[in-house]
Write a protein that holds these residues in place. Structure first.
Motif, short mmCIF file in Angstrom:
data_model
loop_
_atom_site.label_atom_id
_atom_site.label_comp_id
_atom_site.label_asym_id
_atom_site.label_seq_id
_atom_site.Cartn_x
_atom_site.Cartn_y
_atom_site.Cartn_z
N LYS A 134 0.83 -1.19 0.00
CA LYS A 134 0.00 0.00 0.00
C LYS A 134 0.87 1.25 0.00
CE LYS A 134 -3.80 -2.18 2.35
NZ LYS A 134 -4.71 -2.15 3.48
N THR A 135 0.38 2.28 -0.67
CA THR A 135 1.09 3.55 -0.69
C THR A 135 0.83 4.29 0.61
OG1 THR A 135 -0.76 4.72 -1.71
CG2 THR A 135 0.86 3.70 -3.19
N GLU A 136 1.58 5.35 0.82
CA GLU A 136 1.42 6.17 2.02
C GLU A 136 0.01 6.76 2.07
OE1 GLU A 136 3.19 10.31 3.93
OE2 GLU A 136 3.94 9.59 2.01
N ALA A 137 -0.50 7.19 0.93
CA ALA A 137 -1.84 7.78 0.87
C ALA A 137 -2.90 6.77 1.26
CB ALA A 137 -2.12 8.32 -0.53
N GLU A 138 -2.79 5.53 0.77
CA GLU A 138 -3.77 4.51 1.09
C GLU A 138 -3.78 4.18 2.58
OE1 GLU A 138 -3.85 1.99 -3.10
OE2 GLU A 138 -2.38 1.48 -1.57
N ASP A 181 -8.10 16.47 -10.25
CA ASP A 181 -6.88 16.96 -9.58
C ASP A 181 -6.34 15.97 -8.56
OD1 ASP A 181 -7.38 19.17 -11.07
OD2 ASP A 181 -8.12 20.39 -9.42
N GLY A 182 -7.16 15.05 -8.10
CA GLY A 182 -6.72 14.10 -7.08
C GLY A 182 -7.89 13.58 -6.28
N TYR A 183 -7.66 13.36 -5.00
CA TYR A 183 -8.63 12.76 -4.11
C TYR A 183 -8.73 13.58 -2.83
CZ TYR A 183 -10.57 9.24 -0.94
OH TYR A 183 -11.33 8.57 -0.02
N LYS A 184 -9.95 13.78 -2.34
CA LYS A 184 -10.16 14.52 -1.09
C LYS A 184 -11.06 13.70 -0.18
CE LYS A 184 -9.88 19.07 -3.22
NZ LYS A 184 -10.57 20.35 -3.46
N LEU A 185 -10.74 13.74 1.10
CA LEU A 185 -11.51 13.01 2.10
C LEU A 185 -11.64 13.88 3.34
CD1 LEU A 185 -12.72 10.24 3.14
CD2 LEU A 185 -10.45 9.80 4.04
N LYS A 186 -12.83 13.96 3.89
CA LYS A 186 -13.06 14.69 5.13
C LYS A 186 -13.70 13.72 6.12
CE LYS A 186 -15.50 18.70 6.96
NZ LYS A 186 -16.44 19.80 6.63
N VAL A 187 -13.05 13.56 7.28
CA VAL A 187 -13.50 12.63 8.29
C VAL A 187 -13.73 13.39 9.59
CG1 VAL A 187 -12.91 10.58 9.61
CG2 VAL A 187 -12.17 10.77 7.25
N GLU A 188 -14.88 13.14 10.22
CA GLU A 188 -15.17 13.77 11.51
C GLU A 188 -15.15 12.69 12.58
OE1 GLU A 188 -18.86 16.11 13.56
OE2 GLU A 188 -18.40 16.55 11.48
N VAL A 202 -4.98 14.14 -1.68
CA VAL A 202 -3.94 13.50 -2.46
C VAL A 202 -3.94 14.17 -3.83
CG1 VAL A 202 -3.06 11.35 -3.39
CG2 VAL A 202 -4.34 11.33 -1.25
N ASP A 203 -2.82 14.82 -4.18
CA ASP A 203 -2.70 15.48 -5.47
C ASP A 203 -2.52 14.45 -6.57
OD1 ASP A 203 -2.88 17.92 -4.23
OD2 ASP A 203 -0.71 18.26 -4.17
N GLU A 204 -2.62 14.92 -7.81
CA GLU A 204 -2.43 14.02 -8.95
C GLU A 204 -1.00 13.50 -9.03
OE1 GLU A 204 -1.84 17.57 -12.24
OE2 GLU A 204 -3.74 16.54 -12.11
N ASP A 205 -0.07 14.18 -8.37
CA ASP A 205 1.33 13.74 -8.33
C ASP A 205 1.55 12.67 -7.27
OD1 ASP A 205 1.85 15.63 -10.27
OD2 ASP A 205 2.44 17.17 -8.80
N GLY A 206 0.55 12.43 -6.41
CA GLY A 206 0.67 11.45 -5.34
C GLY A 206 1.09 12.06 -4.02
#
Length: 79
Positions: free
Chosen positions: A25-29, A49-56, A67-71
């Motif tokens: 797994k990558t650091e982002a995963e 552009d990438g991935y966004k996650l918001k957790v409460e 996570v940007d498109e560059d990783g």
């Protein structure tokens, strides 16, 4: 006896090669899985552009993972 040793050696090499190909797994995963395990997902967006996650969290804290498109991974935590 010699063919038995060669067979065992070949079997051992195959076993090692199959276990070493395990997907890592990558650091982002890893960060995303930890964030999801620690709280309730309020927003999750997969964009160009990438991935966004918001957790409460249950204690009212917010964690945002981008996570940007560059990783590149950016984590922002608000208490």
């Amino acid at each position: 006896m010699k063919s038995l040793k060669i067979g065992a050696l070949a079997l051992g090499i195959l076993a090692v090669s199959f276990t070493s190909c395990k997907e890592k797994k990558t650091e982002a995963e890893v960060i995303i899985e930890e964030a999801k395990a620690n709280g309730e997902v309020t927003k999750e967006k997969d964009t160009d552009d990438g991935y966004k996650l918001k957790v409460e969290g249950v204690d009212g804290s917010e964690t945002k993972v981008k996570v940007d498109e560059d990783g590149e991974v950016k984590v922002k935590t608000d208490n």
